[in-house]
Write an enzyme that holds these catalytic residues in place. Structure first.
Site, PDB file in Angstrom:
ATOM      1  N   HIS A 137       0.832  -1.211   0.000  1.00  0.00           N
ATOM      2  CA  HIS A 137       0.000   0.000   0.000  1.00  0.00           C
ATOM      3  C   HIS A 137       0.873   1.270   0.000  1.00  0.00           C
ATOM      4  O   HIS A 137       0.717   2.157  -0.825  1.00  0.00           O
ATOM      5  CB  HIS A 137      -0.871   0.059   1.255  1.00  0.00           C
TER       6      HIS A 137
HETATM    7  O1  RIB Z   1      -5.124   0.460   4.430  1.00  0.00           O
HETATM    8  C1  RIB Z   1      -3.740   0.297   4.273  1.00  0.00           C
HETATM    9  C2  RIB Z   1      -2.989   1.307   5.093  1.00  0.00           C
HETATM   10  O2  RIB Z   1      -3.254   1.099   6.458  1.00  0.00           O
HETATM   11  C3  RIB Z   1      -1.458   1.180   4.958  1.00  0.00           C
HETATM   12  O3  RIB Z   1      -0.882   2.441   5.120  1.00  0.00           O
HETATM   13  C4  RIB Z   1      -1.078   0.302   6.103  1.00  0.00           C
HETATM   14  O4  RIB Z   1       0.276   0.524   6.545  1.00  0.00           O
HETATM   15  C5  RIB Z   1      -2.040   0.786   7.137  1.00  0.00           C
HETATM   16  O5  RIB Z   1      -1.504   1.970   7.707  1.00  0.00           O
END
Ligand code: RIB
Ligand code: CA
Length: 312
Positions: free
Chosen positions: A239
């Site tokens: 992500h």
């Molecule tokens: O939904 C994904 C996000 O939430 C990413 O940044 C992960 O590290 C969590 O923070």
């Protein structure tokens, strides 16, 4: 052209750590500071993870500052064990032996750096946006001092905490509302694209073959994610690194400008990022939203970005 100054605001976290590694060795940017926020795990862990990580990788000169340990409106909430008990899965980094936290809190460090960089500072925001919102509330002129915010958060459709909300936004929707309405140029890298790319075992093998501390650490983090995936948990989804890719590998993503705001109070829709794709509201676009990703291009970019640690 000189290196682009960046501050990384994060809730380190397994994927945060990989994104930080990619940024530290990127020859396009200069990481001016790393700041922590409550998110994946409690702030006492996200902050310690940043300090330990930067000392472990040998970046003693980059300031690490603590930030908010709870959202603006709500009580602290942490993810469901996706990142392990302390945020780095089953990996235990050596405790930082000499590196100390910067004396400034995140919002002060962000503002002072923005002033020093005279409008050139960019922010990689890969956790709940609490620190950025606090900084904007304390220093409204920040909006004229930040060149671009690249954030991982939200989704055009869907969610990973509720059916309509993504974790970073859901934890602190008011902060996300303040940031998206700030007028600062910004790019949203949401679940629509992050969940369309997953690292595979051969990527971890390539990193192991590189053999640097950073590459081996990222390979270990990926292995933890593969085990999690095989147990029915989240896949090895990058992500946060994808938000960084938006900044330095724009060819990995396709983005379009829309008006975006955040639902802050809905009983079922708190944390929903409203992306006005049809322009129904007649409001000027305020966010560039990533809609498509080239999975192969992104994954190989990330492996190569981490392998740049061999050049240091
Ligand atoms: O939904 C994904 C996000 O939430 C990413 O940044 C992960 O590290 C969590 O923070
Ligand atoms: Ca994160």
């Amino acid at each position: 052209m000189g290196r682009r100054p960046f501050i990384i605001d994060c809730d380190t976290g397994t994927d945060d750590a990989i994104a930080i590694a990619a940024a530290l060795y990127c020859d396009q940017v200069e990481v001016k500071a790393v700041t922590s926020v409550n998110g994946n795990v409690a702030h006492k862990y996200t902050s310690k993870n940043n300090l330990d990580l930067l000392e472990y990788l040998g970046f003693d000169d980059i300031p690490v500052a603590k930030g908010a340990d709870s959202p603006i409106m709500d009580n602290p909430y942490h993810s469901d064990g996706t990142h392990g008990n302390t945020g780095l899965g089953n990996i235990k980094l050596p405790d930082a032996a000499h590196k100390q936290f910067d004396k400034r809190l995140a919002s002060e460090l962000i503002y002072q750096t923005a002033v020093e960089e005279k409008g050139e500072l960019e922010l990689l925001v890969i956790g709940p946006m609490t620190n950025i919102a606090i900084c904007l509330m304390e220093h409204p002129d920040l909006k004229d001092l930040v060149k671009h915010i690249w954030f991982m958060g939200g989704s055009v459709i869907g969610g990973n905490v509720t059916t309509t909300a993504e974790f970073n936004i859901w934890i602190d929707p008011m902060a996300a509302h303040i940031v998206t309405q700030s007028g600062i140029p910004q790019t949203m890298v949401g679940l629509d694209v992050t969940t369309a790319a997953a690292m595979k075992e051969h990527h971890a093998e390539e990193l192991r073959a590189c053999g640097t501390k950073a590459a081996l650490l990222c390979a270990d983090l990926l292995d933890y994610m593969f085990e999690r995936r095989d147990r029915g948990g989240e896949d090895a989804i990058m992500h946060d690194a994808m938000a960084f890719a938006a900044a330095v590998c724009p060819e990995c993503l396709e983005c379009r400008d829309f008006y975006v705001d955040v639902e802050c109070f809905g009983q079922y829709t708190k944390g929903h990022t409203m992306v006005d794709r049809r322009g129904r509201l007649g409001k000027a676009p305020n966010v560039s939203v990533a809609l498509k990703v080239d999975e192969e291009k992104f994954c190989s970019w990330l492996v190569n970005a981490i392998k740049k640690s061999a050049d240091r």
